[in-house]
Enzyme design. Structure first.
Site, PDB file in Angstrom:
ATOM      1  N   ASP A 161       0.785  -1.207   0.078  1.00  0.00           N
ATOM      2  CA  ASP A 161      -0.028  -0.010   0.119  1.00  0.00           C
ATOM      3  C   ASP A 161       1.205   1.066  -0.100  1.00  0.00           C
ATOM      4  O   ASP A 161       1.107   2.059   1.063  1.00  0.00           O
ATOM      5  CB  ASP A 161      -0.981   0.094   0.717  1.00  0.00           C
ATOM      6  CG  ASP A 161      -1.767   1.267   0.791  1.00  0.00           C
ATOM      7  OD1 ASP A 161      -2.180   1.526   0.133  1.00  0.00           O
ATOM      8  OD2 ASP A 161      -2.591   1.682   2.584  1.00  0.00           O
TER       9      ASP A 161
ATOM     10  N   GLU B  92       4.275  -8.243   6.809  1.00  0.00           N
ATOM     11  CA  GLU B  92       3.217  -8.708   6.534  1.00  0.00           C
ATOM     12  C   GLU B  92       2.994 -10.039   5.165  1.00  0.00           C
ATOM     13  O   GLU B  92       1.850  -9.410   4.355  1.00  0.00           O
ATOM     14  CB  GLU B  92       1.868  -7.724   6.046  1.00  0.00           C
ATOM     15  CG  GLU B  92       1.748  -6.520   7.422  1.00  0.00           C
ATOM     16  CD  GLU B  92       0.428  -5.876   7.173  1.00  0.00           C
ATOM     17  OE1 GLU B  92       0.300  -5.912   6.242  1.00  0.00           O
ATOM     18  OE2 GLU B  92       0.537  -5.133   8.015  1.00  0.00           O
TER      19      GLU B  92
ATOM     20  N   TYR C 294      -4.694  -3.470  13.271  1.00  0.00           N
ATOM     21  CA  TYR C 294      -6.117  -1.870  13.174  1.00  0.00           C
ATOM     22  C   TYR C 294      -7.367  -2.059  13.776  1.00  0.00           C
ATOM     23  O   TYR C 294      -7.866  -2.257  12.504  1.00  0.00           O
ATOM     24  CB  TYR C 294      -5.705  -1.700  11.570  1.00  0.00           C
ATOM     25  CG  TYR C 294      -4.699  -1.243  11.006  1.00  0.00           C
ATOM     26  CD1 TYR C 294      -4.835  -0.386  11.493  1.00  0.00           C
ATOM     27  CD2 TYR C 294      -3.721  -2.318  10.829  1.00  0.00           C
ATOM     28  CE1 TYR C 294      -3.015  -0.084  10.021  1.00  0.00           C
ATOM     29  CE2 TYR C 294      -2.492  -1.754  10.458  1.00  0.00           C
ATOM     30  CZ  TYR C 294      -2.143  -0.510  10.507  1.00  0.00           C
ATOM     31  OH  TYR C 294      -0.767  -0.092   9.681  1.00  0.00           O
TER      32      TYR C 294
ATOM     33  N   GLU D 127       2.579  -1.536  13.685  1.00  0.00           N
ATOM     34  CA  GLU D 127       1.417  -0.837  13.393  1.00  0.00           C
ATOM     35  C   GLU D 127       0.205  -0.701  14.066  1.00  0.00           C
ATOM     36  O   GLU D 127      -0.065  -2.182  14.269  1.00  0.00           O
ATOM     37  CB  GLU D 127       1.480  -1.452  11.761  1.00  0.00           C
ATOM     38  CG  GLU D 127       2.392  -1.076  10.340  1.00  0.00           C
ATOM     39  CD  GLU D 127       2.525  -1.432   9.125  1.00  0.00           C
ATOM     40  OE1 GLU D 127       0.720  -1.413   9.081  1.00  0.00           O
ATOM     41  OE2 GLU D 127       3.559  -2.058   8.382  1.00  0.00           O
TER      42      GLU D 127
END
Length: 651
Positions: free
Chosen positions: A211, A455, A508, A544
């Site tokens: 991303d 990831e 997240y 993160e």
């Protein structure tokens, strides 16, 4: 996520886009950062270069017509292109913004005559800080080097080429291909759109599984530098310390002569010699050393000694001397089941994830931006960052060493999602990339841990052998540092986690999971930590977490994408961090330091907005939340008097 490029048949494009090498790539020995010394000179080649994108149907006209055999301007239209910079955002041409394939750069350089006058005893090297992603380089029409991969330096000894050419004009030509395949780092794939009712003829896209925008070009400085023909090729330094004594172990390699002597002097910041040695391998004893401490952990963070290495060698009856000075920080790193220790003291990572990203220049190195970022880091009270998701410029790493900013040094292993990206071809390239990264950064005191991926699809069965091999290889190359990779997989399904020293986990909650529901964070985040620790008994970093916020968008009660929602999410996470950092959580790294560009998509409005600063480095409300928190943590854990404030220890 896709980027379109015009023209070309599938058959014609495929060979070039798969980056089949023209010649076997070769490993380079040492990779010392070029420095001016009594025996070495540098010539910076930044500025405007001639540039041409190969818009031929097969993207292969440059090779077929041998553009490197003549000045690039004689092959067709060229434009001026700044170096270092990404080429994508420089022009008004939308096809260049998303161009995939070969682009060509050229620079004509006048060499100092003295570099050629003593030609048998002078070595001239051409070095690129990085280029994305596959590079072929010619000098005066002669191919001198190829390199696969971005973010890391490569170089070539061009002495025989320039010293055999008339005059002092040196024409440097570079062809760069930014295509990503399942076996590159990062991986990607080319997809041809064959439905002629929906897409133009020969239409294709570059698919990526990360991303951030796939910027391309010559991103870091290009330099010419000299050494004697017999020279110091590499230096490796490791350090140990006790209460009053430190030992600096060194190993020096020399190329160009087998008859040589080496002398070493270690000087403190006042220029005083504190230890001396000789020979290619040995140990320097330093009494009452000034240790390298992280920012906010000591009143004098980032203390660096200077190790001067002098070589004298006989070459064909001529005595040659080479001198190289290496900054050295004395510090130790150790990991327990619940702590991360620097110089024997617990260290808590309160920092950020970053990107090399800015308006117009893309990923190009920019000194003004670099200094602004470091001033913001220190204003924030951040003591660390991860080089997400690739190695950062050596200029940035130099400042981390000097300022005491702790670094988790990550390779470009992002987007490893497909099964074919876990095969032997990908594995061999990954191992080679780790060798290049460690060769570049092994002597940096700021680098306290290697990260081999971000990831990946580590729940796939092949990931077990893959990461076991990569991590073992990394540890063999550098036994002095812990190794990790950053996971977003389920703790019970992750095949790579058993091999890391520190668990780094991204999550997240209330954003990608249960969006808008802040109330689920305490339960889900607590369960995340407890499950990982119960399974592996290793310290954990929240590597993160975060939320997008559009600057100036407000909502009360907090709604997604507002500055209030970003603040509220951070506070929910922080309440859990404060409980778990008393046990085994050893760090928190916000995603992200600043907004950054991504591919276009329905969830991205001019990029990713998870920054606590805008892309132009202006603070959002969350920056002040984080600043207050980080300075509070620093005061709680510092060995300094508690009078430290957020105003007293930054520029």
């Amino acid at each position: 996520m896709a980027a379109a490029a015009p023209g070309g048949s599938a058959a014609g494009l495929c060979p070039l886009l798969l980056l089949l090498p023209l010649l076997p790539a070769r490993a380079l020995p040492g990779m010392l950062l070029p420095r001016d010394t009594p025996s070495r000179e540098r010539k910076e080649l930044g500025g405007l270069w001639s540039f041409r994108a190969d818009l031929s149907p097969g993207r292969d006209a440059g090779f077929a017509q041998r553009w490197y055999r003549q000045p690039l301007r004689q092959t067709g239209p060229v434009i001026d292109m700044p170096v270092p910079a990404s080429f994508n955002d420089i022009t008004q041409d939308p096809s260049l913004e998303n161009y995939i394939g070969w682009v060509w750069y050229e620079k004509e350089v006048l060499l100092p005559p003295r570099w050629l006058q003593d030609s048998p005893n002078t070595r001239v090297v051409l070095r690129f800080g990085s280029a994305h992603y596959y590079s072929v380089v010619w000098v005066n029409g002669v191919q001198v080097v190829e390199h696969e991969g971005g973010h890391l330096p490569f170089e070539a000894d061009i002495s025989s080429v320039i010293q055999g050419s008339p005059g002092t004009l040196c024409r440097i030509t570079v062809a760069i291909n930014n295509t990503l395949t399942p076996h590159t780092l990062p991986p990607g794939s080319i997809q041809y759109m064959t439905d002629k009712t929906r897409y133009p003829k020969n239409y294709f896209v570059q698919n990526i599984r990360f991303d951030f925008f796939n910027y391309a070009g010559i991103h870091r400085p290009v330099v010419l530098y000299t050494t004697p023909s017999a020279y110091i090729d590499d230096i490796t330094v490791t350090t140990t310390s006790s209460e009053h004594v430190a030992m600096v172990q060194y190993k020096v390699s020399v190329v160009g002569s087998t008859v040589y002597s080496l002398s070493l002097s270690l000087c403190d910041q006042k220029g005083k010699v504190v230890a001396t040695g000789d020979g290619p391998e040995g140990e320097l004893k330093v009494l009452n050393p000034n240790l390298w401490w992280p920012y906010l952990m000591h009143e004098n963070p980032g203390y660096l000694y200077s190790l001067e290495v002098k070589m004298q060698a006989q070459v064909d009856g001529v005595l040659l001397e080479d001198v190289y000075t290496l900054p050295v920080g004395i510090r130790t790193v150790h990991v327990t089941s619940t702590q991360f220790l620097i110089n024997g003291r617990p260290f808590y990572f309160h920092g950020v994830n970053k990107h090399e990203d800015a308006d117009i220049r893309g990923k190009g190195l920019d000194w003004a931006l670099i200094m602004k970022d470091f001033n913001l880091l220190r204003w924030l009270g951040a003591n660390s960052f991860r080089t997400s998701h690739y190695p950062y410029a050596e200029e940035i790493m130099d400042l981390c060493d000097a300022y005491g900013i702790v670094v988790i040094d990550e390779c470009p292993g992002v987007g490893i999602k497909l099964p074919e990206s876990f095969g032997n071809k990908s594995l061999q390239h990954h191992l080679a990339v780790m060798e290049e990264l460690i060769r570049r950064d092994k002597n940096r005191p700021s680098v306290v841990m290697w990260s081999v991926a971000n990831e990946p699809a580590s729940e796939l069965p092949p990931a077990g052998f893959y990461f076991k091999t990569v991590i073992a290889h990394t540890k063999a190359l550098d036994p002095s540092r812990p190794v990790t990779f950053v996971t977003d997989a389920n703790y019970a399904l992750d095949h790579g986690a058993p091999y890391v020293d520190v668990i780094c986990v991204n999550s997240y909650f209330s954003w990608y999971h249960d969006p808008g529901h802040l109330e689920v964070i305490p339960l889900q985040l607590t369960a995340q930590f407890e499950n990982w620790y119960k399974t592996y008994q290793k310290p954990i970093i929240q590597s993160e977490y975060g939320a997008d916020s559009v600057p100036g968008l407000h909502s009360d009660p907090p709604l997604m994408f507002s500055e209030e929602y970003q603040k509220a999410m951070l506070k929910e996470y922080h309440s859990v961090f404060d409980k778990k950092r008393k046990e085994y959580v050893i760090g928190e790294l916000i995603w992200n330091f600043a907004d950054f560009m991504t591919n276009q998509g329905t969830t991205r409005v001019l990029g990713n907005k998870k920054g606590i600063f805008t892309r132009q480095r202006q603070p959002k409300a969350a920056a002040f939340v984080l600043r207050e928190r980080y300075w509070k943590i620093a005061n709680e854990s510092s060995c300094l008097p508690p009078v430290i404030t957020s105003h007293s220890l930054f520029l």
